[in-house]
Structures are given as structure tokens and as C-alpha cells.
Write a protein that holds these residues in place. Structure first.
Motif, PDB file in Angstrom:
ATOM      1  N   PRO A  31       6.823  34.505  -4.332  1.00 23.80           N
ATOM      2  CA  PRO A  31       7.164  33.095  -3.996  1.00 23.80           C
ATOM      3  C   PRO A  31       6.851  32.580  -2.769  1.00 23.80           C
ATOM      4  N   PRO A  32       6.696  33.460  -1.666  1.00 22.23           N
ATOM      5  CA  PRO A  32       6.252  33.209  -0.291  1.00 22.23           C
ATOM      6  C   PRO A  32       4.917  32.365  -0.307  1.00 22.23           C
ATOM      7  N   SER A  33       3.970  32.673  -1.167  1.00 24.05           N
ATOM      8  CA  SER A  33       2.714  32.030  -1.248  1.00 24.05           C
ATOM      9  C   SER A  33       2.590  30.524  -1.681  1.00 24.05           C
ATOM     10  N   PRO A  34       2.010  29.560  -0.886  1.00 25.23           N
ATOM     11  CA  PRO A  34       2.005  28.359  -1.403  1.00 25.23           C
ATOM     12  C   PRO A  34       1.330  28.009  -2.775  1.00 25.23           C
ATOM     13  N   ARG A  35       0.723  29.075  -3.430  1.00 25.93           N
ATOM     14  CA  ARG A  35       0.045  29.027  -4.513  1.00 25.93           C
ATOM     15  C   ARG A  35       1.065  29.410  -5.618  1.00 25.93           C
ATOM     16  N   ALA A  36       2.085  29.715  -5.411  1.00 27.49           N
ATOM     17  CA  ALA A  36       2.889  30.506  -6.490  1.00 27.49           C
ATOM     18  C   ALA A  36       3.226  29.803  -7.444  1.00 27.49           C
ATOM     19  N   VAL A  37       3.530  30.342  -8.697  1.00 27.11           N
ATOM     20  CA  VAL A  37       3.927  29.757  -9.774  1.00 27.11           C
ATOM     21  C   VAL A  37       4.984  30.425 -10.447  1.00 27.11           C
ATOM     22  N   THR A  38       5.968  29.640 -11.306  1.00 30.29           N
ATOM     23  CA  THR A  38       7.339  30.441 -11.773  1.00 30.29           C
ATOM     24  C   THR A  38       6.640  30.837 -13.302  1.00 30.29           C
ATOM     25  N   ILE A  39       7.608  31.538 -13.807  1.00 30.39           N
ATOM     26  CA  ILE A  39       7.128  31.971 -15.202  1.00 30.39           C
ATOM     27  C   ILE A  39       7.041  30.784 -16.061  1.00 30.39           C
ATOM     28  N   GLU A  40       8.106  29.863 -16.010  1.00 30.56           N
ATOM     29  CA  GLU A  40       7.783  28.700 -16.759  1.00 30.56           C
ATOM     30  C   GLU A  40       6.534  27.900 -16.454  1.00 30.56           C
ATOM     31  N   GLN A  41       6.105  27.854 -15.394  1.00 30.24           N
ATOM     32  CA  GLN A  41       4.825  27.079 -15.010  1.00 30.24           C
ATOM     33  C   GLN A  41       3.722  27.769 -15.675  1.00 30.24           C
ATOM     34  N   ALA A  42       3.817  29.241 -15.564  1.00 29.76           N
ATOM     35  CA  ALA A  42       2.702  29.905 -16.162  1.00 29.76           C
ATOM     36  C   ALA A  42       2.621  29.851 -17.327  1.00 29.76           C
ATOM     37  N   GLN A  43       3.679  29.934 -18.158  1.00 29.32           N
ATOM     38  CA  GLN A  43       3.623  29.660 -19.723  1.00 29.32           C
ATOM     39  C   GLN A  43       2.904  28.743 -20.032  1.00 29.32           C
ATOM     40  N   ILE A  44       2.967  27.506 -19.606  1.00 29.37           N
ATOM     41  CA  ILE A  44       2.135  26.077 -19.682  1.00 29.37           C
ATOM     42  C   ILE A  44       0.941  26.402 -19.368  1.00 29.37           C
ATOM     43  N   LEU A  45       0.702  27.022 -18.053  1.00 34.21           N
ATOM     44  CA  LEU A  45      -0.710  27.009 -17.556  1.00 34.21           C
ATOM     45  C   LEU A  45      -1.765  27.998 -18.483  1.00 34.21           C
ATOM     46  N   SER A  46      -0.865  29.339 -18.695  1.00 36.00           N
ATOM     47  CA  SER A  46      -1.833  30.285 -19.464  1.00 36.00           C
ATOM     48  C   SER A  46      -2.237  29.761 -20.901  1.00 36.00           C
ATOM     49  N   ALA A  47      -1.476  28.840 -21.358  1.00 39.94           N
ATOM     50  CA  ALA A  47      -1.557  28.572 -22.719  1.00 39.94           C
ATOM     51  C   ALA A  47      -2.773  27.765 -22.960  1.00 39.94           C
ATOM     52  N   ALA A  48      -3.519  27.318 -21.677  1.00 35.72           N
ATOM     53  CA  ALA A  48      -4.506  26.498 -21.604  1.00 35.72           C
ATOM     54  C   ALA A  48      -5.891  27.179 -21.581  1.00 35.72           C
ATOM     55  N   VAL A  49      -5.591  28.479 -21.269  1.00 36.58           N
ATOM     56  CA  VAL A  49      -6.710  29.515 -21.353  1.00 36.58           C
ATOM     57  C   VAL A  49      -7.164  30.063 -22.666  1.00 36.58           C
ATOM     58  N   PRO A  50      -8.363  29.615 -23.007  1.00 32.69           N
ATOM     59  CA  PRO A  50      -8.819  30.211 -24.030  1.00 32.69           C
ATOM     60  C   PRO A  50      -9.386  31.786 -24.488  1.00 32.69           C
ATOM     61  N   ALA A  51      -9.393  32.412 -25.532  1.00 30.81           N
ATOM     62  CA  ALA A  51      -9.693  33.624 -25.585  1.00 30.81           C
ATOM     63  C   ALA A  51     -11.230  33.855 -24.827  1.00 30.81           C
ATOM     64  N   ASN A  72       7.120  39.731 -20.454  1.00 27.67           N
ATOM     65  CA  ASN A  72       7.744  39.599 -21.882  1.00 27.67           C
ATOM     66  C   ASN A  72       7.593  37.989 -21.863  1.00 27.67           C
ATOM     67  N   HIS A  73       7.392  37.497 -20.804  1.00 29.33           N
ATOM     68  CA  HIS A  73       7.500  35.841 -21.103  1.00 29.33           C
ATOM     69  C   HIS A  73       6.067  35.033 -20.681  1.00 29.33           C
ATOM     70  N   VAL A  74       4.895  35.897 -20.150  1.00 30.27           N
ATOM     71  CA  VAL A  74       3.811  35.175 -19.851  1.00 30.27           C
ATOM     72  C   VAL A  74       2.696  36.149 -20.559  1.00 30.27           C
ATOM     73  N   SER A  75       1.728  35.418 -21.079  1.00 26.81           N
ATOM     74  CA  SER A  75       0.705  36.285 -21.788  1.00 26.81           C
ATOM     75  C   SER A  75      -0.490  36.440 -20.637  1.00 26.81           C
ATOM     76  N   PHE A  76      -0.589  37.583 -20.393  1.00 22.90           N
ATOM     77  CA  PHE A  76      -1.571  37.941 -19.301  1.00 22.90           C
ATOM     78  C   PHE A  76      -2.246  39.080 -19.532  1.00 22.90           C
ATOM     79  N   ASP A  77      -3.687  39.119 -19.082  1.00 22.22           N
ATOM     80  CA  ASP A  77      -4.314  40.519 -19.452  1.00 22.22           C
ATOM     81  C   ASP A  77      -4.530  41.677 -18.495  1.00 22.22           C
ATOM     82  N   ILE A  78      -4.316  41.326 -17.260  1.00 18.67           N
ATOM     83  CA  ILE A  78      -4.585  42.263 -16.122  1.00 18.67           C
ATOM     84  C   ILE A  78      -3.527  41.916 -15.013  1.00 18.67           C
ATOM     85  N   ILE A  79      -3.002  43.072 -14.303  1.00 22.68           N
ATOM     86  CA  ILE A  79      -2.307  42.977 -13.151  1.00 22.68           C
ATOM     87  C   ILE A  79      -3.129  43.017 -11.954  1.00 22.68           C
TER      88      ILE A  79
END
Length: 227
Positions: A31-51, A72-79
């Protein structure tokens, strides 16, 4: 040379990065980062990333319950652990959500030595990291400073593949081809403002990487033929 674009907040920027064949797309969940996104934002953005393009979740000292909720709410591959997490903490947290992980080390040019950098990398390798990311140290920030560290502190014999971050852009990324690294990670160097990417800068960055990679491979092949 693999390329990760990080710090996305805009859907159009994601689409542009995909067209430019970026290998990985990073989202900041700090959250302190100016580039931070919420879970809701990340759900929309990550859906645009293809396989076959990796989605990376950058976290900083995130508690267990928050990481589980994120997974549980965002599809990501790597932490990407970018805080003060110890090797054991990284291992335990990643196992909780069954994800591969990388760790960012902030290299302090004034204090760190090559041996200490190597030792830190070895400790995260032993804990199961897939790669290590080297970034510039800042006393009050966990990353995104746009600063470079002394590249002579990058080990030649690292026990993990190295991802280089910190102050990279289209003008200087060519210099990284002589370094013992696996990938580059860029955020500020492809932006018009914090969290807002510049398509022209992204294109110039990828063009520089591909051009110098082609030249490097051509020179290597010519050398092999002549020998």
C-alpha cells in the motif's frame, strides 16, 4: 535475457506489454507504494495477461492471512518477496499458498561485499527460491527508487539465477549483457509517471534488449565458427 515489467496499474499498459512480448508482468501489493494495486484492481489487470507470460505478485512483509487472501482471489504464478523476509519465512509463506518464489536483495554499495551477497543468495537458495533479484539499497524504501548499485557486486558463480533491477532503462540495459544475470526487471525506466507506463519507453526497452541480444548471439556464433 528475460524481461519483467513491473508496477502496472493500467489495463492499456498491460495490453501494450503483452504485445511487446514481455516475459513477466509484476503487480505491487504494498500500500505505501505509488504503484500499489488492490485485489480488485489486480483481478481485472491479471485477466488481461495471456498464458505463458508469468504474473508476479510483489509483496513486502505481508502477513500470512493477507497472502492467503491474495492467493485466493488473484491468479498469479510467482511471489516476489521484497521486504525483510528471512529465507525460512519466505519458504513457509510460499508453501502456504503453493507458489514458486523469488527474493529481492537490496545491495548496499557502501557496506556489502561480494562474499556477503553470495552468502545471502546461498541462504535463499537453500530455502527453495527459484531466483534472486538484486536491487539497490535505500534506507527508507523497499524498492522502486530508480537507483543503481555497484554491478561489480553481482556474483559470477551465484547459486541462483540472478534478476537485475534498479535504474534500468532503454539507454543502459545494453550494458547488462556482460553481466552474469538471467533477467532484467524494470519499472520506473518505462514510465511517464509512477504506475503509468509509457508505451514508447517500453518499446525502446524491448528493442534495445532484442537488438543487443541478436548482436551478442551473432558475435558468439561467428567466434565459434572461426575457432
Amino acid at each position: 535475457m528475460h524481461v519483467k515489467f513491473c508496477g502496472f496499474t493500467q489495463l492499456d499498459d498491460i495490453k501494450a506489454a503483452v504485445k511487446l512480448n514481455a516475459d513477466a508482468i509484476g503487480f505491487v501489493f504494498y500500500p505505501p507504494s505509488p504503484r500499489a494495486v488492490t485485489i480488485e484492481q489486480a483481478q481485472i489487470l491479471s485477466a488481461a495477461v495471456p498464458a505463458f507470460i508469468s504474473v508476479v505478485a510483489l509483496v513486502v512483509n505481508m502477513p500470512e492471512d493477507e497472502l492467503i487472501e491474495l492467493a485466493n482471489h488473484v491468479s498469479f504464478d510467482i511471489i516476489q518477496f521484497h521486504g525483510d523476509e528471512t529465507p525460512e519465512q519466505c519458504r513457509q509463506l510460499a508453501n502456504l499458498v503453493n507458489k514458486r518464489w523469488i527474493k529481492a536483495l537490496r545491495v548496499n554499495t557502501e557496506q556489502d561485499a561480494l562474499e556477503s551477497v553470495n552468502m545471502q543468495i546461498d541462504s535463499f537458495a537453500a530455502a527453495g527460491a527459484s531466483s534472486i533479484l538484486l536491487d539497490a539499497y535505500h534506507q527508507h524504501k523497499y524498492g522502486g527508487t530508480g537507483a543503481r548499485f555497484d554491478w561489480s557486486l553481482i556474483p559470477n558463480d551465484s547459486s541462483l539465477p540472478i534478476i537485475l533491477a534498479g535504474g534500468l532503462d532503454a539507454d543502459n540495459v545494453a550494458a547488462t549483457y556482460d553481466l552474469p544475470i538471467y533477467a532484467v526487471d524494470v519499472s520506473g525506466g518505462i514510465e511517464s509517471d509512477k504506475g503509468k507506463k509509457d508505451v514508447g519507453k517500453m518499446h525502446a526497452f524491448m528493442k534495445s534488449v532484442k537488438r543487443d541480444r541478436w548482436q551478442n548471439e551473432t558475435l558468439s556464433e561467428s567466434s565459434n565458427i572461426s575457432s
